[in-house]
Enzyme design. Structure first.
Site, short mmCIF file in Angstrom:
data_model
loop_
_atom_site.label_atom_id
_atom_site.label_comp_id
_atom_site.label_asym_id
_atom_site.label_seq_id
_atom_site.Cartn_x
_atom_site.Cartn_y
_atom_site.Cartn_z
N TYR A 54 -35.62 29.40 44.06
CA TYR A 54 -35.88 28.02 43.64
C TYR A 54 -37.38 27.72 43.71
O TYR A 54 -38.05 28.00 44.70
CB TYR A 54 -35.13 27.02 44.53
CG TYR A 54 -35.44 25.58 44.15
CD1 TYR A 54 -34.99 25.05 42.95
CD2 TYR A 54 -36.22 24.78 44.97
CE1 TYR A 54 -35.29 23.75 42.58
CE2 TYR A 54 -36.53 23.47 44.62
CZ TYR A 54 -36.06 22.97 43.41
OH TYR A 54 -36.38 21.69 43.03
N GLY A 61 -34.69 20.52 40.42
CA GLY A 61 -33.71 19.45 40.56
C GLY A 61 -32.36 19.88 40.04
O GLY A 61 -31.83 20.94 40.38
#
Length: 513
Positions: A54, A61
Protein backbone atom coordinates in the site's frame (compact mmCIF):
# COMPACT_ATOMS: atom_id res chain seq x y z
CA UNK A 1 18.71 34.73 11.81
CA UNK A 2 17.62 31.99 14.18
CA UNK A 3 18.18 28.48 12.77
CA UNK A 4 16.03 25.44 13.56
CA UNK A 5 17.75 22.09 13.06
CA UNK A 6 15.34 19.28 12.18
CA UNK A 7 16.33 15.87 13.50
CA UNK A 8 14.69 12.48 13.80
CA UNK A 9 12.99 12.91 17.18
CA UNK A 10 10.38 15.56 16.54
CA UNK A 11 10.51 19.25 17.32
CA UNK A 12 9.41 21.77 19.95
CA UNK A 13 6.62 24.29 20.34
CA UNK A 14 9.23 27.05 20.28
CA UNK A 15 10.66 25.83 16.97
CA UNK A 16 7.23 25.75 15.33
CA UNK A 17 6.56 29.34 16.41
CA UNK A 18 10.01 30.42 15.24
CA UNK A 19 9.45 29.02 11.75
CA UNK A 20 5.78 29.97 11.39
CA UNK A 21 5.96 33.49 12.76
CA UNK A 22 9.65 34.32 12.95
CA UNK A 23 10.80 33.03 9.54
CA UNK A 24 13.55 30.98 11.20
CA UNK A 25 15.92 29.20 8.84
CA UNK A 26 15.72 25.40 8.68
CA UNK A 27 18.51 22.86 8.39
CA UNK A 28 18.37 19.07 8.27
CA UNK A 29 20.62 17.31 10.75
CA UNK A 30 23.05 14.61 9.66
CA UNK A 31 21.03 12.07 11.62
CA UNK A 32 17.89 13.05 9.72
CA UNK A 33 19.60 12.64 6.36
CA UNK A 34 20.91 9.22 7.44
CA UNK A 35 17.43 8.15 8.60
CA UNK A 36 15.86 9.37 5.37
CA UNK A 37 18.41 7.43 3.33
CA UNK A 38 17.93 4.22 5.31
CA UNK A 39 14.14 4.35 5.09
CA UNK A 40 14.27 5.06 1.37
CA UNK A 41 16.37 1.96 0.79
CA UNK A 42 13.60 -0.10 2.41
CA UNK A 43 10.94 1.47 0.20
CA UNK A 44 13.04 0.97 -2.94
CA UNK A 45 13.51 -2.71 -2.08
CA UNK A 46 9.76 -3.17 -1.62
CA UNK A 47 9.04 -1.30 -4.84
CA UNK A 48 11.19 -3.81 -6.73
CA UNK A 49 9.17 -6.79 -5.49
CA UNK A 50 6.13 -8.16 -7.36
CA UNK A 51 3.91 -8.18 -4.24
CA UNK A 52 1.71 -5.06 -3.85
CA UNK A 53 2.49 -2.73 -0.93
CA UNK A 54 0.00 0.00 0.00
CA UNK A 55 1.22 3.46 -0.95
CA UNK A 56 4.21 2.03 -2.81
CA UNK A 57 2.66 -0.03 -5.57
CA UNK A 58 -1.10 0.36 -5.07
CA UNK A 59 -3.80 2.97 -5.42
CA UNK A 60 -5.03 4.94 -2.41
CA UNK A 61 -7.98 4.88 -0.06
CA UNK A 62 -10.88 2.97 -1.56
CA UNK A 63 -8.72 2.36 -4.67
CA UNK A 64 -6.02 0.51 -2.74
CA UNK A 65 -6.93 -2.84 -4.29
CA UNK A 66 -5.38 -1.95 -7.64
CA UNK A 67 -1.75 -2.95 -8.18
CA UNK A 68 0.21 -0.26 -10.04
CA UNK A 69 3.03 -1.26 -12.38
CA UNK A 70 6.46 0.36 -12.41
CA UNK A 71 5.71 2.44 -15.49
CA UNK A 72 2.79 4.24 -13.82
CA UNK A 73 4.13 4.82 -10.31
CA UNK A 74 5.61 8.27 -10.88
CA UNK A 75 2.33 9.29 -12.46
CA UNK A 76 0.48 7.78 -9.50
CA UNK A 77 2.38 9.97 -7.05
CA UNK A 78 1.89 13.12 -9.15
CA UNK A 79 -1.78 12.35 -9.57
CA UNK A 80 -2.50 11.93 -5.88
CA UNK A 81 -1.08 15.37 -5.22
CA UNK A 82 -2.93 17.00 -8.11
CA UNK A 83 -6.27 15.36 -7.36
CA UNK A 84 -6.08 15.96 -3.63
CA UNK A 85 -5.21 19.66 -4.07
CA UNK A 86 -8.93 20.37 -4.17
CA UNK A 87 -9.28 23.12 -1.57
CA UNK A 88 -11.79 25.92 -1.89
CA UNK A 89 -12.60 29.18 -0.20
CA UNK A 90 -10.42 31.96 1.21
CA UNK A 91 -6.65 31.61 1.53
CA UNK A 92 -5.27 30.32 4.80
CA UNK A 93 -2.92 32.63 6.68
CA UNK A 94 0.80 32.55 5.86
CA UNK A 95 1.81 31.52 9.39
CA UNK A 96 -0.54 28.53 9.26
CA UNK A 97 0.89 27.32 5.95
CA UNK A 98 4.46 27.69 7.20
CA UNK A 99 3.62 25.71 10.34
CA UNK A 100 1.89 23.07 8.20
CA UNK A 101 4.92 22.65 5.91
CA UNK A 102 7.44 22.64 8.74
CA UNK A 103 5.54 20.01 10.69
CA UNK A 104 5.26 17.78 7.62
CA UNK A 105 9.03 18.16 7.18
CA UNK A 106 9.45 17.19 10.83
CA UNK A 107 7.68 13.88 10.22
CA UNK A 108 9.45 13.28 6.90
CA UNK A 109 12.80 13.77 8.67
CA UNK A 110 11.92 11.10 11.24
CA UNK A 111 12.88 8.37 8.77
CA UNK A 112 9.49 6.68 9.07
CA UNK A 113 8.02 7.91 5.76
CA UNK A 114 10.40 6.58 3.10
CA UNK A 115 10.85 9.97 1.43
CA UNK A 116 14.22 10.66 -0.21
CA UNK A 117 16.58 13.19 1.41
CA UNK A 118 16.40 15.47 -1.64
CA UNK A 119 12.64 15.86 -1.23
CA UNK A 120 13.07 16.83 2.42
CA UNK A 121 15.78 19.31 1.46
CA UNK A 122 13.48 20.90 -1.11
CA UNK A 123 10.83 21.34 1.58
CA UNK A 124 13.39 23.16 3.73
CA UNK A 125 14.58 25.23 0.76
CA UNK A 126 11.05 26.40 -0.04
CA UNK A 127 10.48 27.49 3.56
CA UNK A 128 13.87 29.20 3.72
CA UNK A 129 13.10 31.10 0.51
CA UNK A 130 9.92 32.49 2.04
CA UNK A 131 7.72 30.78 -0.54
CA UNK A 132 4.25 30.03 0.81
CA UNK A 133 1.90 27.79 -1.18
CA UNK A 134 -1.67 29.01 -1.59
CA UNK A 135 -3.81 26.84 0.72
CA UNK A 136 -7.57 27.21 0.97
CA UNK A 137 -9.94 27.21 3.93
CA UNK A 138 -11.93 24.10 3.02
CA UNK A 139 -10.75 20.63 2.04
CA UNK A 140 -9.65 18.85 5.21
CA UNK A 141 -11.77 16.46 7.28
CA UNK A 142 -8.87 15.85 9.66
CA UNK A 143 -8.52 12.27 8.41
CA UNK A 144 -6.39 11.00 6.73
CA UNK A 145 -4.91 14.10 8.20
CA UNK A 146 -5.13 17.49 6.49
CA UNK A 147 -5.18 16.09 2.96
CA UNK A 148 -6.17 19.03 0.77
CA UNK A 149 -4.06 21.66 2.60
CA UNK A 150 -1.00 19.41 2.53
CA UNK A 151 -1.66 18.59 -1.13
CA UNK A 152 -1.53 22.26 -2.09
CA UNK A 153 1.87 22.46 -0.38
CA UNK A 154 3.12 19.32 -2.14
CA UNK A 155 1.86 20.72 -5.45
CA UNK A 156 4.12 23.74 -5.01
CA UNK A 157 7.10 21.45 -4.40
CA UNK A 158 6.33 19.94 -7.83
CA UNK A 159 6.38 23.43 -9.34
CA UNK A 160 2.63 23.50 -9.88
CA UNK A 161 -0.22 25.58 -8.49
CA UNK A 162 0.17 29.05 -6.97
CA UNK A 163 2.29 30.36 -4.14
CA UNK A 164 3.10 33.63 -2.44
CA UNK A 165 6.64 34.93 -2.72
CA UNK A 166 8.57 36.65 0.05
CA UNK A 167 7.36 39.99 -1.33
CA UNK A 168 3.74 38.98 -0.79
CA UNK A 169 2.93 38.58 -4.49
CA UNK A 170 1.10 35.44 -5.61
CA UNK A 171 2.66 33.82 -8.67
CA UNK A 172 2.82 30.37 -10.27
CA UNK A 173 4.84 28.16 -7.94
CA UNK A 174 7.15 27.05 -10.76
CA UNK A 175 8.19 30.65 -11.40
CA UNK A 176 8.94 31.23 -7.72
CA UNK A 177 11.01 28.04 -7.45
CA UNK A 178 13.02 29.01 -10.53
CA UNK A 179 13.58 32.53 -9.20
CA UNK A 180 15.15 31.05 -6.07
CA UNK A 181 17.15 28.35 -7.82
CA UNK A 182 15.01 25.49 -6.48
CA UNK A 183 14.39 22.51 -8.77
CA UNK A 184 10.87 21.04 -8.64
CA UNK A 185 10.73 17.55 -7.15
CA UNK A 186 9.95 14.47 -9.26
CA UNK A 187 8.03 12.27 -6.88
CA UNK A 188 8.76 8.55 -6.64
CA UNK A 189 7.06 5.62 -4.92
CA UNK A 190 5.22 6.56 -1.71
CA UNK A 191 6.46 10.16 -1.69
CA UNK A 192 3.23 11.80 -2.83
CA UNK A 193 1.29 9.94 -0.18
CA UNK A 194 3.88 10.73 2.50
CA UNK A 195 3.58 14.47 1.83
CA UNK A 196 -0.19 14.44 2.39
CA UNK A 197 -0.87 12.16 5.35
CA UNK A 198 -0.67 14.13 8.59
CA UNK A 199 -2.27 16.26 11.29
CA UNK A 200 0.17 19.08 10.56
CA UNK A 201 -2.30 21.88 9.84
CA UNK A 202 -4.45 21.34 12.89
CA UNK A 203 -1.35 20.83 15.06
CA UNK A 204 0.28 24.02 13.80
CA UNK A 205 -2.86 26.01 14.55
CA UNK A 206 -3.10 24.39 17.99
CA UNK A 207 0.46 25.41 18.83
CA UNK A 208 -0.08 29.02 17.75
CA UNK A 209 -3.40 29.19 19.60
CA UNK A 210 -1.69 27.95 22.75
CA UNK A 211 0.94 30.68 22.49
CA UNK A 212 -1.73 33.33 22.00
CA UNK A 213 -4.03 32.02 24.72
CA UNK A 214 -1.27 31.78 27.30
CA UNK A 215 -0.75 35.51 26.88
CA UNK A 216 -4.47 36.27 26.81
CA UNK A 217 -5.12 34.40 30.05
CA UNK A 218 -2.54 36.60 31.77
CA UNK A 219 -4.16 39.68 30.23
CA UNK A 220 -7.56 38.47 31.45
CA UNK A 221 -6.24 38.20 35.01
CA UNK A 222 -4.99 41.78 34.76
CA UNK A 223 -8.26 43.16 33.43
CA UNK A 224 -10.25 41.17 36.01
CA UNK A 225 -8.14 42.78 38.73
CA UNK A 226 -8.73 46.22 37.23
CA UNK A 227 -12.48 45.61 37.14
CA UNK A 228 -12.48 44.40 40.76
CA UNK A 229 -10.65 47.57 41.70
CA UNK A 230 -12.99 49.81 39.71
CA UNK A 231 -16.00 48.16 41.39
CA UNK A 232 -14.52 48.72 44.86
CA UNK A 233 -14.50 44.98 45.41
CA UNK A 234 -12.60 42.93 47.96
CA UNK A 235 -9.28 41.31 47.24
CA UNK A 236 -9.68 38.97 50.22
CA UNK A 237 -11.14 36.26 47.94
CA UNK A 238 -7.72 36.02 46.30
CA UNK A 239 -5.92 34.88 49.44
CA UNK A 240 -3.66 31.90 48.66
CA UNK A 241 -4.97 29.89 51.62
CA UNK A 242 -8.45 29.91 50.04
CA UNK A 243 -7.15 28.51 46.78
CA UNK A 244 -4.92 25.99 48.52
CA UNK A 245 -8.00 24.12 49.76
CA UNK A 246 -9.15 23.64 46.16
CA UNK A 247 -5.79 22.81 44.62
CA UNK A 248 -6.32 23.42 40.91
CA UNK A 249 -3.01 24.92 39.78
CA UNK A 250 -4.54 27.26 37.21
CA UNK A 251 -6.89 28.76 39.78
CA UNK A 252 -4.03 29.47 42.17
CA UNK A 253 -2.00 31.07 39.37
CA UNK A 254 -4.85 33.38 38.33
CA UNK A 255 -5.54 34.42 41.91
CA UNK A 256 -1.86 35.15 42.45
CA UNK A 257 -1.76 37.27 39.29
CA UNK A 258 -4.76 39.30 40.40
CA UNK A 259 -3.31 39.77 43.88
CA UNK A 260 -0.04 41.00 42.43
CA UNK A 261 -1.83 43.56 40.27
CA UNK A 262 -3.98 44.81 43.16
CA UNK A 263 -1.19 45.14 45.71
CA UNK A 264 -1.21 48.63 47.24
CA UNK A 265 -4.62 49.66 45.92
CA UNK A 266 -6.75 52.17 47.85
CA UNK A 267 -9.87 51.16 45.91
CA UNK A 268 -10.32 47.61 47.15
CA UNK A 269 -12.18 46.64 50.30
CA UNK A 270 -14.83 49.37 50.25
CA UNK A 271 -17.66 46.96 49.56
CA UNK A 272 -19.13 47.29 53.08
CA UNK A 273 -18.82 51.08 53.36
CA UNK A 274 -21.66 52.02 51.03
CA UNK A 275 -25.31 52.89 51.69
CA UNK A 276 -26.19 49.36 50.55
CA UNK A 277 -23.20 47.32 51.76
CA UNK A 278 -22.33 44.11 49.96
CA UNK A 279 -21.59 40.89 51.78
CA UNK A 280 -19.88 39.49 48.69
CA UNK A 281 -18.93 40.60 45.19
CA UNK A 282 -20.82 39.22 42.19
CA UNK A 283 -19.70 35.94 40.71
CA UNK A 284 -18.08 37.57 37.67
CA UNK A 285 -15.70 39.35 40.08
CA UNK A 286 -15.41 36.87 42.93
CA UNK A 287 -15.05 33.76 40.77
CA UNK A 288 -12.65 35.22 38.21
CA UNK A 289 -9.74 32.98 39.34
CA UNK A 290 -11.89 29.86 39.25
CA UNK A 291 -13.05 30.44 35.66
CA UNK A 292 -9.74 31.68 34.28
CA UNK A 293 -7.92 29.01 36.27
CA UNK A 294 -9.98 26.22 34.74
CA UNK A 295 -9.03 27.59 31.35
CA UNK A 296 -5.39 27.64 32.33
CA UNK A 297 -5.58 23.97 33.28
CA UNK A 298 -7.21 23.27 29.91
CA UNK A 299 -4.25 24.98 28.25
CA UNK A 300 -1.87 22.74 30.18
CA UNK A 301 -3.68 19.63 28.99
CA UNK A 302 -3.73 20.87 25.39
CA UNK A 303 -0.01 21.60 25.55
CA UNK A 304 0.64 18.04 26.71
CA UNK A 305 -1.28 16.71 23.69
CA UNK A 306 0.59 19.07 21.36
CA UNK A 307 3.97 17.97 22.71
CA UNK A 308 3.05 14.31 22.22
CA UNK A 309 1.99 15.03 18.65
CA UNK A 310 5.22 16.95 18.03
CA UNK A 311 7.15 13.83 19.05
CA UNK A 312 5.10 11.67 16.65
CA UNK A 313 5.72 10.45 13.12
CA UNK A 314 2.31 10.63 11.48
CA UNK A 315 2.05 8.84 8.13
CA UNK A 316 0.42 5.82 6.51
CA UNK A 317 2.01 3.46 5.80
CA UNK A 318 5.09 3.92 7.99
CA UNK A 319 8.57 2.47 7.71
CA UNK A 320 9.52 0.70 10.94
CA UNK A 321 13.11 0.19 12.17
CA UNK A 322 12.93 -3.55 11.49
CA UNK A 323 12.26 -2.91 7.80
CA UNK A 324 8.51 -3.47 7.79
CA UNK A 325 6.21 -1.03 6.02
CA UNK A 326 2.90 -1.16 7.86
CA UNK A 327 -0.47 0.48 7.45
CA UNK A 328 -1.89 2.21 10.53
CA UNK A 329 -4.39 4.80 11.73
CA UNK A 330 -2.04 7.29 13.36
CA UNK A 331 -3.10 10.03 10.96
CA UNK A 332 -6.50 10.30 12.67
CA UNK A 333 -6.87 13.76 14.16
CA UNK A 334 -9.02 12.93 17.19
CA UNK A 335 -6.40 13.69 19.90
CA UNK A 336 -5.72 17.13 18.44
CA UNK A 337 -9.33 17.85 17.49
CA UNK A 338 -10.63 17.26 21.00
CA UNK A 339 -8.29 19.75 22.65
CA UNK A 340 -8.89 22.33 19.93
CA UNK A 341 -12.59 22.14 20.76
CA UNK A 342 -11.89 22.12 24.50
CA UNK A 343 -9.87 25.34 24.16
CA UNK A 344 -12.71 27.01 22.26
CA UNK A 345 -15.11 26.13 25.09
CA UNK A 346 -12.80 27.48 27.79
CA UNK A 347 -12.05 30.65 25.82
CA UNK A 348 -15.77 31.28 25.26
CA UNK A 349 -16.39 31.11 29.00
CA UNK A 350 -13.48 33.45 29.71
CA UNK A 351 -14.89 35.93 27.20
CA UNK A 352 -18.33 35.58 28.76
CA UNK A 353 -17.21 36.39 32.29
CA UNK A 354 -15.15 39.36 31.08
CA UNK A 355 -18.22 40.76 29.28
CA UNK A 356 -20.29 40.40 32.48
CA UNK A 357 -17.74 42.47 34.40
CA UNK A 358 -17.80 45.14 31.70
CA UNK A 359 -21.59 45.29 31.78
CA UNK A 360 -21.47 45.70 35.56
CA UNK A 361 -19.04 48.62 35.22
CA UNK A 362 -21.48 50.37 32.87
CA UNK A 363 -24.70 49.81 34.86
CA UNK A 364 -25.25 52.59 37.41
CA UNK A 365 -27.39 50.24 39.50
CA UNK A 366 -24.54 47.77 39.96
CA UNK A 367 -21.35 49.83 39.55
CA UNK A 368 -21.39 51.30 43.07
CA UNK A 369 -21.27 54.98 42.25
CA UNK A 370 -19.92 55.12 38.71
CA UNK A 371 -21.78 57.26 36.13
CA UNK A 372 -24.13 55.44 33.70
CA UNK A 373 -22.09 53.82 30.89
CA UNK A 374 -19.05 55.69 32.26
CA UNK A 375 -20.34 58.67 30.27
CA UNK A 376 -19.14 62.23 30.77
CA UNK A 377 -22.65 63.72 30.66
CA UNK A 378 -25.06 60.79 30.61
CA UNK A 379 -27.91 61.41 28.23
CA UNK A 380 -25.95 63.83 26.12
CA UNK A 381 -23.15 61.27 26.03
CA UNK A 382 -23.66 57.51 25.58
CA UNK A 383 -20.24 56.64 26.94
CA UNK A 384 -19.24 53.00 26.42
CA UNK A 385 -22.80 51.71 25.84
CA UNK A 386 -22.11 50.38 22.34
CA UNK A 387 -18.59 49.17 23.18
CA UNK A 388 -20.36 46.64 25.39
CA UNK A 389 -22.71 45.78 22.51
CA UNK A 390 -19.68 44.96 20.40
CA UNK A 391 -18.24 42.90 23.21
CA UNK A 392 -21.54 41.04 23.62
CA UNK A 393 -21.66 40.26 19.89
CA UNK A 394 -18.16 38.81 20.09
CA UNK A 395 -19.14 36.68 23.08
CA UNK A 396 -22.23 35.42 21.30
CA UNK A 397 -20.14 34.32 18.33
CA UNK A 398 -17.66 32.61 20.63
CA UNK A 399 -20.47 30.61 22.19
CA UNK A 400 -21.53 29.42 18.74
CA UNK A 401 -17.94 28.55 17.91
CA UNK A 402 -17.71 26.53 21.14
CA UNK A 403 -19.95 23.85 19.62
CA UNK A 404 -17.45 20.99 19.09
CA UNK A 405 -16.45 20.26 15.50
CA UNK A 406 -15.01 16.93 16.65
CA UNK A 407 -18.46 15.67 17.59
CA UNK A 408 -19.26 15.52 13.88
CA UNK A 409 -18.12 13.05 11.23
CA UNK A 410 -18.97 12.78 7.52
CA UNK A 411 -17.92 9.53 5.83
CA UNK A 412 -15.77 9.87 2.71
CA UNK A 413 -13.78 7.87 0.13
CA UNK A 414 -16.58 5.44 -0.64
CA UNK A 415 -16.98 4.65 3.08
CA UNK A 416 -13.32 3.61 3.47
CA UNK A 417 -12.72 6.72 5.56
CA UNK A 418 -15.97 6.35 7.45
CA UNK A 419 -15.08 8.21 10.66
CA UNK A 420 -13.20 11.50 10.48
CA UNK A 421 -12.03 13.97 13.13
CA UNK A 422 -12.95 17.40 11.73
CA UNK A 423 -9.83 18.65 13.50
CA UNK A 424 -9.00 21.18 10.80
CA UNK A 425 -12.45 22.74 11.27
CA UNK A 426 -11.92 22.80 15.04
CA UNK A 427 -8.63 24.63 14.49
CA UNK A 428 -10.09 27.15 12.08
CA UNK A 429 -12.88 28.15 14.45
CA UNK A 430 -10.43 28.34 17.36
CA UNK A 431 -8.43 30.96 15.44
CA UNK A 432 -11.57 33.09 15.21
CA UNK A 433 -12.22 32.50 18.90
CA UNK A 434 -8.72 33.69 19.84
CA UNK A 435 -9.22 36.89 17.86
CA UNK A 436 -12.58 37.51 19.51
CA UNK A 437 -11.18 36.91 22.99
CA UNK A 438 -8.45 39.47 22.34
CA UNK A 439 -11.08 42.08 21.47
CA UNK A 440 -13.27 41.20 24.46
CA UNK A 441 -10.37 41.62 26.89
CA UNK A 442 -9.50 44.91 25.19
CA UNK A 443 -13.02 46.25 25.80
CA UNK A 444 -12.84 45.26 29.48
CA UNK A 445 -9.45 46.94 29.73
CA UNK A 446 -10.85 50.09 28.14
CA UNK A 447 -13.85 50.19 30.48
CA UNK A 448 -11.98 49.27 33.67
CA UNK A 449 -9.21 51.82 33.19
CA UNK A 450 -11.76 54.57 32.53
CA UNK A 451 -13.76 53.53 35.60
CA UNK A 452 -10.68 53.61 37.82
CA UNK A 453 -9.86 57.12 36.62
CA UNK A 454 -13.42 58.17 37.48
CA UNK A 455 -12.86 57.05 41.10
CA UNK A 456 -11.31 60.38 41.97
CA UNK A 457 -9.79 60.70 45.42
CA UNK A 458 -8.75 57.03 45.62
CA UNK A 459 -5.34 55.88 44.40
CA UNK A 460 -5.21 52.72 42.30
CA UNK A 461 -2.61 50.03 42.75
CA UNK A 462 0.81 50.90 41.29
CA UNK A 463 0.46 48.09 38.74
CA UNK A 464 -2.96 49.38 37.71
CA UNK A 465 -1.60 52.88 37.30
CA UNK A 466 1.24 51.50 35.16
CA UNK A 467 -1.29 49.82 32.89
CA UNK A 468 -3.36 53.00 32.62
CA UNK A 469 -0.32 55.16 31.87
CA UNK A 470 0.92 52.78 29.17
CA UNK A 471 -2.55 52.51 27.60
CA UNK A 472 -2.88 56.29 27.44
CA UNK A 473 0.60 56.55 25.91
CA UNK A 474 -0.56 54.08 23.26
CA UNK A 475 -3.19 56.58 22.13
CA UNK A 476 -6.21 55.23 24.00
CA UNK A 477 -7.89 58.23 25.58
CA UNK A 478 -9.37 58.38 29.06
CA UNK A 479 -12.66 59.76 30.40
CA UNK A 480 -14.32 62.64 28.56
CA UNK A 481 -17.11 63.53 26.16
CA UNK A 482 -18.14 61.08 23.45
CA UNK A 483 -15.77 60.66 20.51
CA UNK A 484 -15.26 58.27 17.62
CA UNK A 485 -14.78 55.09 19.64
CA UNK A 486 -13.61 52.50 17.10
CA UNK A 487 -10.00 53.79 16.89
CA UNK A 488 -9.66 53.66 20.68
CA UNK A 489 -10.95 50.09 20.74
CA UNK A 490 -8.62 49.07 17.92
CA UNK A 491 -5.66 50.60 19.77
CA UNK A 492 -6.67 48.79 22.96
CA UNK A 493 -6.91 45.52 21.02
CA UNK A 494 -3.39 45.98 19.64
CA UNK A 495 -2.17 46.86 23.15
CA UNK A 496 -3.45 43.50 24.42
CA UNK A 497 -2.50 41.43 21.37
CA UNK A 498 1.14 42.46 21.11
CA UNK A 499 1.91 42.01 24.81
CA UNK A 500 2.14 45.64 25.88
CA UNK A 501 -0.40 45.21 28.68
CA UNK A 502 1.69 42.49 30.32
CA UNK A 503 4.89 44.44 29.64
CA UNK A 504 3.44 47.50 31.38
CA UNK A 505 2.42 45.63 34.52
CA UNK A 506 5.25 43.17 35.11
CA UNK A 507 7.93 45.77 36.06
CA UNK A 508 5.69 46.48 39.06
CA UNK A 509 4.33 43.02 39.86
CA UNK A 510 7.26 40.87 38.81
CA UNK A 511 6.70 38.01 36.34
CA UNK A 512 3.07 36.92 36.06
CA UNK A 513 1.99 33.37 35.31
Amino acid sequence: MHTVVVGTSGTTVEDVIAVARGNARIELSDSAVAALTAAREIVDALAAKPEPVYGVSTGFGALATRHIGHDLRAQLQRNIVRSHAAGMGPRVEREVVRALMFLRLKTVASGHTGVRPEVAQTMADVLNAGITPVVHEYGSLGCSGDLAPLSHCALALMGEGDAEGPDGTVRPAGELLAAHGIAPVELREKEGLALLNGTDGMLGMLIMALADLQSLYTCADITAALSLEALLGTEKVLAPELHAIRPHPGQAASAANMSAVLKGSELTGHFQEEEAPRVQDAYSVRCAPQVAGAGRDTLAHALLVAERELASAVDNPVVLPDGRVESNGNFHGAPVAYVLDFLAIAAADLGSIAERRTDRLLDKNRSHGLPPFLADDAGVDSGLMIAQYTQAALVSEMKRLAVPASADSIPSSAMQEDHVSMGWSAARKLRTTVGNLTRIIAVELYAATRAIELRRGLTPAPASQAAITALRAAGVEGPGPDRFLAPDLAAAEAFVRDGRLIAAVEPVTGPLA
